[in-house]
Scaffold this motif. Structure first.
Motif, PDB file in Angstrom:
ATOM      1  N   CYS A 257      34.807   4.615 -10.929  1.00 60.80           N
ATOM      2  CA  CYS A 257      34.451   5.949 -11.410  1.00 60.80           C
ATOM      3  C   CYS A 257      34.123   5.897 -12.892  1.00 60.80           C
ATOM      4  CB  CYS A 257      35.602   6.940 -11.159  1.00 60.80           C
ATOM      5  SG  CYS A 257      35.263   8.638 -11.677  1.00 60.80           S
ATOM      6  N   LEU A 258      33.043   6.566 -13.264  1.00 57.40           N
ATOM      7  CA  LEU A 258      32.667   6.730 -14.659  1.00 57.40           C
ATOM      8  C   LEU A 258      32.573   8.222 -14.950  1.00 57.40           C
ATOM      9  CD1 LEU A 258      29.953   3.931 -14.950  1.00 57.40           C
ATOM     10  CD2 LEU A 258      32.205   3.927 -16.023  1.00 57.40           C
ATOM     11  N   ILE A 259      33.148   8.631 -16.080  1.00 56.70           N
ATOM     12  CA  ILE A 259      33.256  10.052 -16.410  1.00 56.70           C
ATOM     13  C   ILE A 259      32.549  10.317 -17.733  1.00 56.70           C
ATOM     14  CG2 ILE A 259      34.857  11.979 -16.779  1.00 56.70           C
ATOM     15  CD1 ILE A 259      37.041  10.204 -15.446  1.00 56.70           C
ATOM     16  N   GLU A 260      31.717  11.357 -17.756  1.00 52.17           N
ATOM     17  CA  GLU A 260      31.080  11.798 -18.992  1.00 52.17           C
ATOM     18  C   GLU A 260      31.354  13.275 -19.191  1.00 52.17           C
ATOM     19  OE1 GLU A 260      28.158  10.011 -21.762  1.00 52.17           O
ATOM     20  OE2 GLU A 260      30.225  10.695 -21.680  1.00 52.17           O
ATOM     21  N   TRP A 261      30.911  13.800 -20.328  1.00 50.96           N
ATOM     22  CA  TRP A 261      31.217  15.202 -20.652  1.00 50.96           C
ATOM     23  C   TRP A 261      30.588  16.176 -19.651  1.00 50.96           C
ATOM     24  CZ3 TRP A 261      27.259  18.637 -21.714  1.00 50.96           C
ATOM     25  CH2 TRP A 261      25.999  18.086 -21.935  1.00 50.96           C
ATOM     26  N   ASP A 262      29.482  15.773 -19.020  1.00 50.15           N
ATOM     27  CA  ASP A 262      28.758  16.695 -18.142  1.00 50.15           C
ATOM     28  C   ASP A 262      28.903  16.357 -16.667  1.00 50.15           C
ATOM     29  OD1 ASP A 262      27.336  14.345 -18.279  1.00 50.15           O
ATOM     30  OD2 ASP A 262      25.369  15.303 -18.181  1.00 50.15           O
ATOM     31  N   GLY A 263      29.753  15.382 -16.329  1.00 46.79           N
ATOM     32  CA  GLY A 263      29.927  15.044 -14.925  1.00 46.79           C
ATOM     33  C   GLY A 263      30.636  13.720 -14.740  1.00 46.79           C
ATOM     34  N   ALA A 264      30.934  13.406 -13.480  1.00 47.28           N
ATOM     35  CA  ALA A 264      31.599  12.148 -13.134  1.00 47.28           C
ATOM     36  C   ALA A 264      31.040  11.643 -11.819  1.00 47.28           C
ATOM     37  CB  ALA A 264      33.106  12.357 -13.036  1.00 47.28           C
ATOM     38  N   ILE A 265      30.931  10.314 -11.698  1.00 50.72           N
ATOM     39  CA  ILE A 265      30.402   9.706 -10.479  1.00 50.72           C
ATOM     40  C   ILE A 265      31.420   8.720  -9.929  1.00 50.72           C
ATOM     41  CG2 ILE A 265      27.981  10.032 -11.078  1.00 50.72           C
ATOM     42  CD1 ILE A 265      27.906   7.135 -12.046  1.00 50.72           C
ATOM     43  N   PHE A 266      31.439   8.604  -8.584  1.00 44.80           N
ATOM     44  CA  PHE A 266      32.447   7.789  -7.910  1.00 44.80           C
ATOM     45  C   PHE A 266      31.799   6.932  -6.832  1.00 44.80           C
ATOM     46  CE2 PHE A 266      35.208   7.354  -4.161  1.00 44.80           C
ATOM     47  CZ  PHE A 266      36.255   6.624  -4.699  1.00 44.80           C
ATOM     48  N   HIS A 279      20.245   4.665 -15.885  1.00 43.30           N
ATOM     49  CA  HIS A 279      20.037   5.950 -15.210  1.00 43.30           C
ATOM     50  C   HIS A 279      20.234   7.117 -16.176  1.00 43.30           C
ATOM     51  CE1 HIS A 279      20.202   8.967 -11.981  1.00 43.30           C
ATOM     52  NE2 HIS A 279      21.312   9.419 -12.543  1.00 43.30           N
ATOM     53  N   ARG A 280      21.292   7.034 -16.986  1.00 46.43           N
ATOM     54  CA  ARG A 280      21.537   8.112 -17.952  1.00 46.43           C
ATOM     55  C   ARG A 280      20.432   8.184 -18.992  1.00 46.43           C
ATOM     56  NH1 ARG A 280      26.492   8.047 -22.145  1.00 46.43           N
ATOM     57  NH2 ARG A 280      25.051   6.600 -23.133  1.00 46.43           N
ATOM     58  N   ASN A 281      19.972   7.035 -19.468  1.00 45.06           N
ATOM     59  CA  ASN A 281      18.891   7.032 -20.455  1.00 45.06           C
ATOM     60  C   ASN A 281      17.602   7.617 -19.892  1.00 45.06           C
ATOM     61  OD1 ASN A 281      20.603   5.850 -22.315  1.00 45.06           O
ATOM     62  ND2 ASN A 281      19.896   3.763 -21.927  1.00 45.06           N
ATOM     63  N   ALA A 282      17.400   7.410 -18.587  1.00 43.74           N
ATOM     64  CA  ALA A 282      16.173   7.903 -17.956  1.00 43.74           C
ATOM     65  C   ALA A 282      16.237   9.382 -17.603  1.00 43.74           C
ATOM     66  CB  ALA A 282      15.872   7.078 -16.706  1.00 43.74           C
ATOM     67  N   THR A 283      17.442   9.848 -17.211  1.00 40.37           N
ATOM     68  CA  THR A 283      17.566  11.227 -16.707  1.00 40.37           C
ATOM     69  C   THR A 283      18.328  12.152 -17.638  1.00 40.37           C
ATOM     70  OG1 THR A 283      19.645  10.800 -15.521  1.00 40.37           O
ATOM     71  CG2 THR A 283      17.569  10.297 -14.362  1.00 40.37           C
ATOM     72  N   SER A 285      21.622  12.104 -17.860  1.00 38.97           N
ATOM     73  CA  SER A 285      22.958  12.338 -17.305  1.00 38.97           C
ATOM     74  C   SER A 285      23.315  11.196 -16.361  1.00 38.97           C
ATOM     75  CB  SER A 285      23.003  13.665 -16.548  1.00 38.97           C
ATOM     76  OG  SER A 285      24.244  13.825 -15.876  1.00 38.97           O
ATOM     77  N   ILE A 286      24.630  10.967 -16.186  1.00 43.33           N
ATOM     78  CA  ILE A 286      25.059   9.963 -15.206  1.00 43.33           C
ATOM     79  C   ILE A 286      25.080  10.551 -13.800  1.00 43.33           C
ATOM     80  CG2 ILE A 286      26.450   8.727 -16.909  1.00 43.33           C
ATOM     81  CD1 ILE A 286      28.962   9.876 -15.554  1.00 43.33           C
ATOM     82  N   LYS A 287      24.958  11.855 -13.664  1.00 41.43           N
ATOM     83  CA  LYS A 287      24.989  12.504 -12.351  1.00 41.43           C
ATOM     84  C   LYS A 287      23.804  12.066 -11.497  1.00 41.43           C
ATOM     85  CE  LYS A 287      25.399  16.766 -13.928  1.00 41.43           C
ATOM     86  NZ  LYS A 287      25.612  18.223 -13.962  1.00 41.43           N
ATOM     87  N   ASN A 288      24.016  12.144 -10.181  1.00 41.61           N
ATOM     88  CA  ASN A 288      22.974  11.799  -9.203  1.00 41.61           C
ATOM     89  C   ASN A 288      22.595  10.319  -9.264  1.00 41.61           C
ATOM     90  OD1 ASN A 288      22.746  14.565  -8.374  1.00 41.61           O
ATOM     91  ND2 ASN A 288      21.503  14.936 -10.213  1.00 41.61           N
ATOM     92  N   PHE A 289      23.557   9.468  -9.660  1.00 43.74           N
ATOM     93  CA  PHE A 289      23.297   8.033  -9.666  1.00 43.74           C
ATOM     94  C   PHE A 289      23.224   7.535  -8.227  1.00 43.74           C
ATOM     95  CE2 PHE A 289      24.882   3.593  -9.785  1.00 43.74           C
ATOM     96  CZ  PHE A 289      23.890   3.043 -10.584  1.00 43.74           C
ATOM     97  N   PRO A 290      22.198   6.772  -7.872  1.00 44.05           N
ATOM     98  CA  PRO A 290      22.029   6.312  -6.482  1.00 44.05           C
ATOM     99  C   PRO A 290      23.250   5.549  -5.976  1.00 44.05           C
ATOM    100  CG  PRO A 290      20.043   5.876  -7.764  1.00 44.05           C
ATOM    101  CD  PRO A 290      21.075   6.345  -8.737  1.00 44.05           C
ATOM    102  N   GLY A 291      23.736   5.946  -4.793  1.00 39.03           N
ATOM    103  CA  GLY A 291      24.873   5.273  -4.182  1.00 39.03           C
ATOM    104  C   GLY A 291      26.220   5.800  -4.608  1.00 39.03           C
ATOM    105  N   LEU A 295      31.360  14.063  -8.625  1.00 37.40           N
ATOM    106  CA  LEU A 295      32.588  14.842  -8.494  1.00 37.40           C
ATOM    107  C   LEU A 295      32.339  16.285  -8.904  1.00 37.40           C
ATOM    108  CD1 LEU A 295      35.267  12.360  -9.890  1.00 37.40           C
ATOM    109  CD2 LEU A 295      34.407  12.612  -7.559  1.00 37.40           C
ATOM    110  N   GLU A 296      33.063  17.209  -8.283  1.00 36.86           N
ATOM    111  CA  GLU A 296      32.870  18.633  -8.547  1.00 36.86           C
ATOM    112  C   GLU A 296      33.134  18.969 -10.012  1.00 36.86           C
ATOM    113  OE1 GLU A 296      34.680  22.932  -7.030  1.00 36.86           O
ATOM    114  OE2 GLU A 296      35.027  21.112  -5.846  1.00 36.86           O
ATOM    115  N   LYS A 297      34.185  18.382 -10.579  1.00 33.93           N
ATOM    116  CA  LYS A 297      34.509  18.545 -11.999  1.00 33.93           C
ATOM    117  C   LYS A 297      34.713  17.162 -12.609  1.00 33.93           C
ATOM    118  CE  LYS A 297      36.905  22.997 -11.518  1.00 33.93           C
ATOM    119  NZ  LYS A 297      38.202  23.710 -11.733  1.00 33.93           N
ATOM    120  N   ASN A 298      34.284  16.991 -13.839  1.00 34.04           N
ATOM    121  CA  ASN A 298      34.445  15.663 -14.445  1.00 34.04           C
ATOM    122  C   ASN A 298      35.911  15.291 -14.627  1.00 34.04           C
ATOM    123  OD1 ASN A 298      34.931  17.463 -16.510  1.00 34.04           O
ATOM    124  ND2 ASN A 298      33.645  16.432 -18.012  1.00 34.04           N
ATOM    125  N   THR A 299      36.771  16.292 -14.855  1.00 34.72           N
ATOM    126  CA  THR A 299      38.197  16.011 -15.056  1.00 34.72           C
ATOM    127  C   THR A 299      38.872  15.485 -13.794  1.00 34.72           C
ATOM    128  OG1 THR A 299      38.666  18.350 -14.618  1.00 34.72           O
ATOM    129  CG2 THR A 299      38.478  17.676 -16.928  1.00 34.72           C
TER     130      THR A 299
END
Length: 477
Positions: A257-266, A279-283, A285-291, A295-299
């Protein structure tokens, strides 16, 4: 009548949290109360306001530089640009720098600086004007200099800002032979050192890797020794968090899991930090990373089941409200002050090992120390010995080949012949520093069974070293 619970009443400022941890540890030291008060106090607090033209307007900038301790000089600490900057925060960070430097045996007193601005609201030209004016204010009050106070990057600043500070200092102090040592975290062409950028994240990795290699500690947690296969969560994908995640991934851990201020991915099978960064540099945000699952809340990422949780963002992200929900077995504080005192108590009662910020994220100041030494010596690490070592290694290898009648492969020959260059020496020095500090803190716990957590042990180590410095200086007759 409105009533509050005891937990709700226990709210602390950042500096009060540092003082609370200090007071908890001080009872395990030999120092009398007056010496402890001196060690705890901030020696000098410089609060300034200065005008800078921003566009068509004049803007008054609020800024700080705090020198927490003068037991060793120069003082050392970063400069952050953030709208959240205030005197309490800067004082707390300066105090942590004092203790951090003491633990890792870096001969600096602690300091910190901050400007209450959001750097995103200014053009590079405007940021340069603000940074240079801040530096001029520091020079006026003798709050900067290679033997006085040496700033470095922090949240919201980097090599660019350090370049502006250096240039301003040199212009105001012409002919000072060691002027390049007035600030660290500089670009290489301005006296920076190789390995500085990744130093804090790499130091976090070295410290936690060493802990995971201690069989007794892993047995107590019910975990196998070593890094490979450990499930890791990292909060923050800035410089520190990214590099920590990168090194754990490369060592065979699963960064789930990686967590940023605007979201988290698992992703339970593990994430590739470099791909997430792309992915973050391109979009944006880390959200919507393929695969990965968003998470509903980053916390929520802080409360997922894992072996190692690494908060590498801002302070107080784990407190009395969410600490009971944290399922990590090990928490490595890559950020400054990510746990409140209440969180410490809750996690300690659960048997969680909290590896404290005050030495785990000391990689930055350790390599800053190496950069400062490089600037004072006026020579690049490895320059004098690299070729000699390589020639000697090749000669020894040739003798062995002649004696045995066997030849090594070109790949092996290249590896054996290699002489240490600057980044090799910096990594080696950082690794030695983090490993030594971890065992020193752990030994303090083994020597005194009443010390139940690593944070208290780290504070005891720091207090003893700073107190001894004051005593040796004859400041307390």
């Amino acid at each position: 009548m409105v009533t509050t619970t005891a937990q709700e009443q226990q709210t602390y400022s950042f500096f009060e949290s540092v003082e609370k941890s200090f007071d908890k540890a001080s009872k395990f030291t030999k120092w009398e109360s007056g010496i402890l008060e001196q060690i705890k106090a901030c020696n000098a607090v410089y609060r300034m306001k200065f005008p800078v033209r921003v566009g068509n307007d004049i803007e008054v900038i609020e800024a700080y530089r705090v020198q927490h301790s003068h037991h060793k000089l120069p003082c050392k600490g970063g400069i952050r640009f953030s709208e959240e900057v205030n005197q309490d925060e800067v004082m707390a960070l300066a105090a942590l720098m004092t203790y951090k430097c003491a633990i890792v045996n870096v001969p600096f007193g602690g300091a910190k600086g901050g400007l209450k601005i959001n750097p995103r609201n200014y053009t590079p030209f405007q940021l340069e004007a603000i940074t240079r004016r801040y530096t001029a204010e520091l020079v006026k009050k003798n709050f900067i200099g290679p033997g006085v106070d040496v700033p470095a990057p922090d949240y919201g600043t980097g090599e660019r800002e350090m370049s502006w500070i250096l240039d301003t200092y040199i212009s105001l102090r012409p002919g000072e032979v060691d002027a390049y040592g007035c600030v660290t975290g500089k670009p290489l062409h301005l006296g920076g050192v190789r390995g500085r950028r990744e130093a804090t994240g790499l130091g976090v990795f070295y410290g936690l890797r060493e802990l995971c290699n201690i069989k007794e500690e892993m047995d107590r947690l019910g975990l196998p020794t070593g890094i490979e296969g450990k499930r890791v969560i990292v909060q923050g994908m800035g410089n520190v968090g990214y590099h920590a995640a990168k090194y754990f991934h490369e060592a065979g851990a699963k960064v789930i899991c990686l967590i940023e201020w605007d979201g988290a991915i698992f992703n339970d099978q593990g994430l590739e930090p470099d791909e997430v960064l792309k992915h973050r540099n391109a979009t944006g945000s880390i959200k919507n990373f393929p695969g990965a699952v968003d998470l509903e809340k980053n916390t929520m990422g802080l409360e997922l089941d894992c072996d190692i949780l690494i908060p590498a963002a801002l302070e107080n992200v784990i407190d009395g409200k969410n600490a009971a929900n944290v399922k990590a077995r090990i928490i490595g504080e890559a950020a400054n002050g990510p746990l409140t005192p209440e969180a410490d108590e809750i996690l300690s009662a659960k048997g969680v090992i909290v590896v404290p910020d005050m030495f785990l994220n000391a990689g930055g100041v350790t390599v800053s120390y190496f950069e400062w030494l490089k600037n004072l010596s006026h020579v690049r690490y490895g320059r004098l010995g690299k070729r000699f070592d390589e020639n000697m290694n090749i000669h020894i290898l040739s003798v062995i080949e002649d004696m045995t009648g066997k030849k090594v492969s070109d790949k092996e020959r290249k590896f054996i012949a290699h002489g240490a260059d600057e980044v090799d020496l910096v990594y080696s020095g950082l690794e030695e520093t983090m490993i030594t500090a971890l065992h020193e803190v752990r030994q303090k716990m083994l020597d005194n069974p009443e010390i139940k957590d690593m944070r208290t042990a780290a504070y005891v180590c720091a207090i003893d070293k700073v107190g001894a410095s004051y005593e040796q200086l004859g400041i307390f007759p």
